[in-house]
Scaffold this active site. Structure first.
Site, PDB file in Angstrom:
ATOM      1  N   PRO A 168       0.803  -1.252   0.177  1.00  0.00           N
ATOM      2  CA  PRO A 168      -0.102  -0.017  -0.089  1.00  0.00           C
ATOM      3  C   PRO A 168       0.826   1.229  -0.182  1.00  0.00           C
ATOM      4  O   PRO A 168       1.647   1.198   0.757  1.00  0.00           O
ATOM      5  CB  PRO A 168      -0.763  -0.179   1.376  1.00  0.00           C
ATOM      6  CG  PRO A 168      -0.115  -1.200   2.012  1.00  0.00           C
ATOM      7  CD  PRO A 168       0.588  -1.909   1.267  1.00  0.00           C
ATOM      8  N   GLU A 169       0.400   2.227  -0.863  1.00  0.00           N
ATOM      9  CA  GLU A 169       1.326   3.526  -0.785  1.00  0.00           C
ATOM     10  C   GLU A 169       0.111   4.595  -0.180  1.00  0.00           C
ATOM     11  O   GLU A 169      -0.770   4.233   0.301  1.00  0.00           O
ATOM     12  CB  GLU A 169       1.659   3.800  -2.147  1.00  0.00           C
ATOM     13  CG  GLU A 169       2.658   3.093  -2.802  1.00  0.00           C
ATOM     14  CD  GLU A 169       3.483   3.490  -3.965  1.00  0.00           C
ATOM     15  OE1 GLU A 169       3.586   4.790  -3.902  1.00  0.00           O
ATOM     16  OE2 GLU A 169       4.277   2.878  -4.739  1.00  0.00           O
TER      17      GLU A 169
END
Ligand SMILES: [Zn+2]
Length: 283
Positions: free
Chosen positions: A2-3
């Site tokens: 996840p960014e």
């Protein structure tokens, strides 16, 4: 992994079930993840009310009325799931705990928030809210790319003595917090900058151009995450993963999307990470 946009989408999905609600039960199902959990974590969480759910870089920050903040990082594979809370037309019953459900928080409003992380690179910690900026994970972070401290003057200044490739410099969390590999590739493509260019060799005008591009790329991704919340989260209770349309990331060998460009997307490795770019459009 996840960014920032995914984490922001998770935050937006969680806030209606967590903000203002009390944690009535905290089930800590192992000793820790990437690092050990803090001492007496279950005791410190039980009975606490979540006053605000914020985000700094890729950290979710739940400010509690006990004066502490619960810091959560999703690591490589961490997921947060909501069950038991009616949202729209969907209602998810609490599933039986699974092997990789490490922390389960039952809220006073009937919602259950489960932190599931198969690879266990995620992290949870508690610290005094007043001392958050000095926390070892937080104090090393540069400004938020969507915040006011991040502007053209700041970035030109931060990069002018950097001899590393621009791609590597933009991934430095001390320069910009939360910008990860995928979005750096997208940003450099939109800005027309070759990823191997030395940061210090780029003109102030080209560096300045990166600022609105970074804001646009992240802002658009957050927006598409937000629009996914309505149907996607409610369909299976999972937050933060949504369909992306990347222009270069993961598109090695495919034609460049720029109109009139005959180039193909290439992949190189920089500092151990894949970089995708178009050699025709990026100079
Ligand atoms: Zn191109």
């Amino acid at each position: 992994m996840p960014e920032l946009p995914e984490v922001e989408t998770v935050r937006r999905g969680l806030s209606p079930v967590m903000e203002g609600a009390q944690i009535v039960r905290a089930d800590i199902r192992r000793e820790g993840l990437r690092w050990p959990f803090p001492d007496r974590m279950a005791d410190r969480l039980t009975g606490a009310r979540v006053q605000r759910l914020g985000r700094r870089s890729k950290y979710l920050l739940a400010d509690l009325d006990t004066g502490e903040t619960l810091i959560t990082h999703l690591g490589m594979s961490g997921r947060l799931l909501i069950s038991g809370h009616p949202l729209g037309k969907f209602h998810h019953d609490h599933p039986a705990p699974e092997k990789h459900d490490h922390v389960v928080l039952d809220m006073g409003n009937g919602a259950r928030v489960t932190f599931n992380d198969p690879r266990r690179f995620g992290a949870m910690d508690l610290c005094e809210t007043s001392g958050l900026e000095g926390h070892k994970l937080i104090r090393v972070l540069g400004p938020e790319p969507l915040g006011n401290a991040f502007d053209e003057r700041y970035l030109v200044d931060a990069l002018k003595h950097r001899n590393s490739p621009i791609k590597t410099a933009l991934l430095d969390q001390g320069i910009i917090a939360g910008l990860g590999n995928i979005y750096v590739c997208e940003v450099l493509f939109r800005a027309g900058i070759h990823p191997a260019r030395k940061a210090s060799r780029l003109s102030s005008a080209r560096i300045s151009r990166l600022v609105p591009v970074i804001r646009d790329v992240l802002g658009e991704a957050i927006e598409s995450g937000g629009s996914s919340l309505n149907d996607y989260r409610q369909a299976d209770g999972e937050l933060g993963y949504f369909q992306h349309n990347f222009r270069v990331y993961g598109r090695e060998g495919q034609p460049c999307v720029t109109q009139g460009c005959a180039g193909k997307i290439r992949r190189i490795t920089q500092s151990g990470r894949s970089t995708f770019y178009c050699a025709q459009c990026q100079r």
